[in-house]
Design a protein around this motif. Sequence first.
Motif, PDB file in Angstrom:
ATOM      1  N   VAL A  21     -31.321  18.453  19.437  1.00 29.69           N
ATOM      2  CA  VAL A  21     -31.513  19.531  18.472  1.00 29.69           C
ATOM      3  C   VAL A  21     -32.599  19.121  17.482  1.00 29.69           C
ATOM      4  O   VAL A  21     -32.539  18.038  16.895  1.00 29.69           O
ATOM      5  CB  VAL A  21     -30.202  19.824  17.699  1.00 29.69           C
ATOM      6  N   THR A  22     -33.574  19.996  17.309  1.00 34.03           N
ATOM      7  CA  THR A  22     -34.633  19.781  16.325  1.00 34.03           C
ATOM      8  C   THR A  22     -34.356  20.661  15.112  1.00 34.03           C
ATOM      9  O   THR A  22     -34.110  21.854  15.256  1.00 34.03           O
ATOM     10  CB  THR A  22     -36.010  20.143  16.917  1.00 34.03           C
ATOM     11  N   ASP A  23     -34.363  20.052  13.950  1.00 26.63           N
ATOM     12  CA  ASP A  23     -34.174  20.780  12.702  1.00 26.63           C
ATOM     13  C   ASP A  23     -35.321  20.461  11.758  1.00 26.63           C
ATOM     14  O   ASP A  23     -36.066  19.494  11.958  1.00 26.63           O
ATOM     15  CB  ASP A  23     -32.864  20.369  12.020  1.00 26.63           C
ATOM     16  N   CYS A  24     -35.447  21.262  10.729  1.00 27.60           N
ATOM     17  CA  CYS A  24     -36.410  21.019   9.660  1.00 27.60           C
ATOM     18  C   CYS A  24     -35.637  20.937   8.349  1.00 27.60           C
ATOM     19  O   CYS A  24     -34.700  21.698   8.126  1.00 27.60           O
ATOM     20  CB  CYS A  24     -37.419  22.156   9.567  1.00 27.60           C
ATOM     21  N   TYR A  25     -36.047  20.006   7.504  1.00 27.01           N
ATOM     22  CA  TYR A  25     -35.429  19.857   6.192  1.00 27.01           C
ATOM     23  C   TYR A  25     -36.505  19.874   5.118  1.00 27.01           C
ATOM     24  O   TYR A  25     -37.580  19.303   5.292  1.00 27.01           O
ATOM     25  CB  TYR A  25     -34.635  18.550   6.099  1.00 27.01           C
ATOM     26  N   ILE A  26     -36.195  20.518   4.019  1.00 19.76           N
ATOM     27  CA  ILE A  26     -37.115  20.532   2.893  1.00 19.76           C
ATOM     28  C   ILE A  26     -37.076  19.167   2.224  1.00 19.76           C
ATOM     29  O   ILE A  26     -36.008  18.627   1.942  1.00 19.76           O
ATOM     30  CB  ILE A  26     -36.755  21.656   1.905  1.00 19.76           C
ATOM     31  N   LEU A  27     -38.238  18.614   2.007  1.00 20.69           N
ATOM     32  CA  LEU A  27     -38.371  17.302   1.386  1.00 20.69           C
ATOM     33  C   LEU A  27     -37.978  17.369  -0.084  1.00 20.69           C
ATOM     34  O   LEU A  27     -38.266  18.365  -0.765  1.00 20.69           O
ATOM     35  CB  LEU A  27     -39.826  16.839   1.528  1.00 20.69           C
ATOM     36  N   ASP A  28     -37.288  16.342  -0.546  1.00 27.00           N
ATOM     37  CA  ASP A  28     -36.890  16.200  -1.952  1.00 27.00           C
ATOM     38  C   ASP A  28     -35.874  17.250  -2.393  1.00 27.00           C
ATOM     39  O   ASP A  28     -35.817  17.624  -3.565  1.00 27.00           O
ATOM     40  CB  ASP A  28     -38.109  16.212  -2.891  1.00 27.00           C
ATOM     41  N   LYS A  29     -35.048  17.730  -1.461  1.00 26.00           N
ATOM     42  CA  LYS A  29     -34.011  18.715  -1.756  1.00 26.00           C
ATOM     43  C   LYS A  29     -32.637  18.055  -1.675  1.00 26.00           C
ATOM     44  O   LYS A  29     -32.332  17.370  -0.698  1.00 26.00           O
ATOM     45  CB  LYS A  29     -34.070  19.870  -0.759  1.00 26.00           C
ATOM     46  N   ILE A  30     -31.798  18.263  -2.683  1.00 23.33           N
ATOM     47  CA  ILE A  30     -30.418  17.781  -2.677  1.00 23.33           C
ATOM     48  C   ILE A  30     -29.552  18.838  -1.999  1.00 23.33           C
ATOM     49  O   ILE A  30     -29.564  19.995  -2.396  1.00 23.33           O
ATOM     50  CB  ILE A  30     -29.913  17.520  -4.109  1.00 23.33           C
ATOM     51  N   HIS A  31     -28.798  18.429  -0.981  1.00 18.50           N
ATOM     52  CA  HIS A  31     -27.977  19.373  -0.230  1.00 18.50           C
ATOM     53  C   HIS A  31     -26.534  19.483  -0.730  1.00 18.50           C
ATOM     54  O   HIS A  31     -25.781  20.289  -0.199  1.00 18.50           O
ATOM     55  CB  HIS A  31     -27.967  19.004   1.256  1.00 18.50           C
ATOM     56  N   TRP A  32     -26.148  18.696  -1.722  1.00 19.48           N
ATOM     57  CA  TRP A  32     -24.768  18.754  -2.239  1.00 19.48           C
ATOM     58  C   TRP A  32     -24.780  18.849  -3.746  1.00 19.48           C
ATOM     59  O   TRP A  32     -24.169  18.047  -4.440  1.00 19.48           O
ATOM     60  CB  TRP A  32     -23.973  17.515  -1.803  1.00 19.48           C
TER      61      TRP A  32
END
Length: 168
Positions: A53-64
């Motif tokens: 699975v390939t995903d993309c994540y925003i850099l410098d983003k806190i997910h919690w």
Amino acid sequence: MEYFIYALNHTYTDDSHTDTKFLGFSNSLEDLEELKAKAILMPGFRDYPDCFVTDCYILDKIHWNEGFEEVIGEIGRDYIEKGDVIDENHISIKELGLNTVFSVSHYYTIHTFLDDERYIGVFSSLEKAEKAIEELKSKPGFKDYQNDFNISELDLAVLLWNSGFGTV
């Protein structure tokens, strides 16, 4: 403008459980395909070839941002179900010329066979990763386990698994 990073995971389900293995970050889909090509040669990965699975994540983003109040997810682990929404307002971190990123997670042992783990985010610098942790230390759940954050500096386009998995 926000930057994003690609991530490659392998998530499979067998007769007894579902398991996710994080394989690496990259600034291009081509590099992720190379990582996949290496992984698929190994036991376990080759047994579940359609589970990459390939995903993309925003850099410098806190997910919690809000912290947590209870153990969640399979055996206490809770991973982001899918990547961030990326649109024309986001550009690849390739533009930044980074060779490494800083992955932040939080995990603690509840008892011998149960850990509680959360993926916090991926950051462009150690300073930004440490700042994110400081912001979270006062949030519910995190404030009770302030010493259980983990920062990993990870090279881009490097396969994080050097062997397969499964029974021998």
